[in-house]
Design an enzyme around this catalytic site. Structure first.
Site: not given
Length: 354
Positions: A33, A250
């Site tokens: 899946k 950042y």
């Protein structure tokens, strides 16, 4: 070409399936899946079809993709059908399906298949997410078989805490399942990956190995027998040096305590690498251990080259694989290996083995 890539070792996938089946001692559905947990469902299924007892997917669209790709082995829909119209596809494509709630029973009542369905009846033994009460097992088993629309019923359940070897929840769930299934002439499916690896007393009939197929240990208790299937890697694309006291990236989350040699790498959260990992998260650079420094950005991140004199432009950086356990990265990110693997995107996928 951007150097970020995911290398998928199909021989390792086959090894892990064989290990799961050998440990379990009976049949095993390979769970593919969610695009085989991010590895490519059709490629993985094609490799395993010659020896897998069948496959398991979440929903019918995943099963149809496998059938259209030439997979003929049994395929189980783990969530069953979501609407009555899907029963025609289940019938036409010879799929197996889980039934776990009353609406699905009503859907079956209103459809007459060309050949009897193979139904896996899910019992809720303590996860409290899906399934019928164990005390209903006999009634529902008999009801499904009585109308001739169902030819075979397998009883199943799912463990909530099998990855916790010190918890007694798995033993309690198993006991509830046994009580509900007692005397019913049906096969059982109980074991997920963690149960296969850590709970030998509950093994039997059909197993459903998932994450262990892809080399990530959910416990870990396998003693290093699993082989990682995906290697996520990229290359250093630039090098700079920053002085002590200078920030990096950042938010200036990393400030150099000493002169630091920094490698810029083509990998970021848009590729599926988790943005939340802190400085210090392990990587491997040209086969030697190092660490991420600074915040992961969308397309790039930075690594510490200070102790690696020979590393520089074009050095290979592994983020997880044989050199960096994916569980170590998942732990740093506060998540699990399942999520990391399922989130990989944009990078180039390359398959090795057959």
């Amino acid at each position: 070409m951007r150097p970020a890539r995911a290398l998928v070792d199909l021989d390792a996938l086959r090894h892990n399936y064989r290990l799961a089946k050998a440990l379990h001692g009976d049949r095993a559905l390979a769970v593919v899946k969610a695009n085989a947990y991010g590895h490519g469902a059709l490629r993985c299924a094609r490799v395993l079809e010659g020896e897998a007892d069948g496959f398991a997917v979440a929903a019918i669209e995943e099963a149809i993709a496998l059938r259209d790709g030439g997979i003929t082995a049994p395929i189980l829909l783990l969530e069953g059908v979501f609407e009555a119209a899907e029963l025609a596809e289940v019938d036409a494509r010879n799929l197996w399906m889980v039934v776990h709630h009353a609406e699905q029973l009503r859907m079956l009542d209103g459809y007459t298949p060309k050949k009897p369905f193979n139904v896996w009846l899910k019992l809720n033994t303590g996860m409290n997410r899906a399934g019928f009460a164990p005390g209903q097992a006999r009634e529902l088993h008999d009801r499904l078989l009585a109308g001739g629309k169902v030819g075979r019923v397998t009883l199943m359940t799912h463990f909530a805490r099998a990855d916790e070897p010190d918890a007694d929840a798995t033993e309690q769930q198993f006991a509830r399942f046994q009580a509900g299934a007692a005397g019913i002439p049906a096969e059982h499916s109980i074991c997920n990956s963690a149960a296969i690896l850590g709970w030998p007393a509950v093994r039997g009939n059909w197993a459903r190995p998932g994450i262990m197929l892809y080399g990530a240990d959910p416990m870990p208790l396998d003693g290093g027998q699993l082989k990682p299937v995906m290697t996520l890697e990229s290359r250093v694309i630039a090098v700079r040096e920053i002085a002590a006291g200078e920030p990096l990236g950042y938010g200036a989350r990393f400030v150099a305590e000493r002169p630091t040699r920094v490698g810029l790498v083509a990998m970021g959260y848009a590729d599926g690498y988790p943005r939340v990992v802190p400085s210090g998260t392990p990587v491997s650079i040209d086969g030697r251990p190092s660490r991420i420094i600074g915040r992961v950005s969308m397309d790039m991140l930075t690594v510490d080259l200070s102790a690696l004199d020979e590393a520089g432009f074009d050095s290979r950086v592994e983020f997880w694989g044989a050199e960096v356990p994916i569980n170590a990265v998942a732990g740093a990110a506060g998540t699990i290996a399942y999520e990391l693997l399922c989130n990989v995107k944009r990078v180039r996928f390359e398959y090795r083995g057959s």
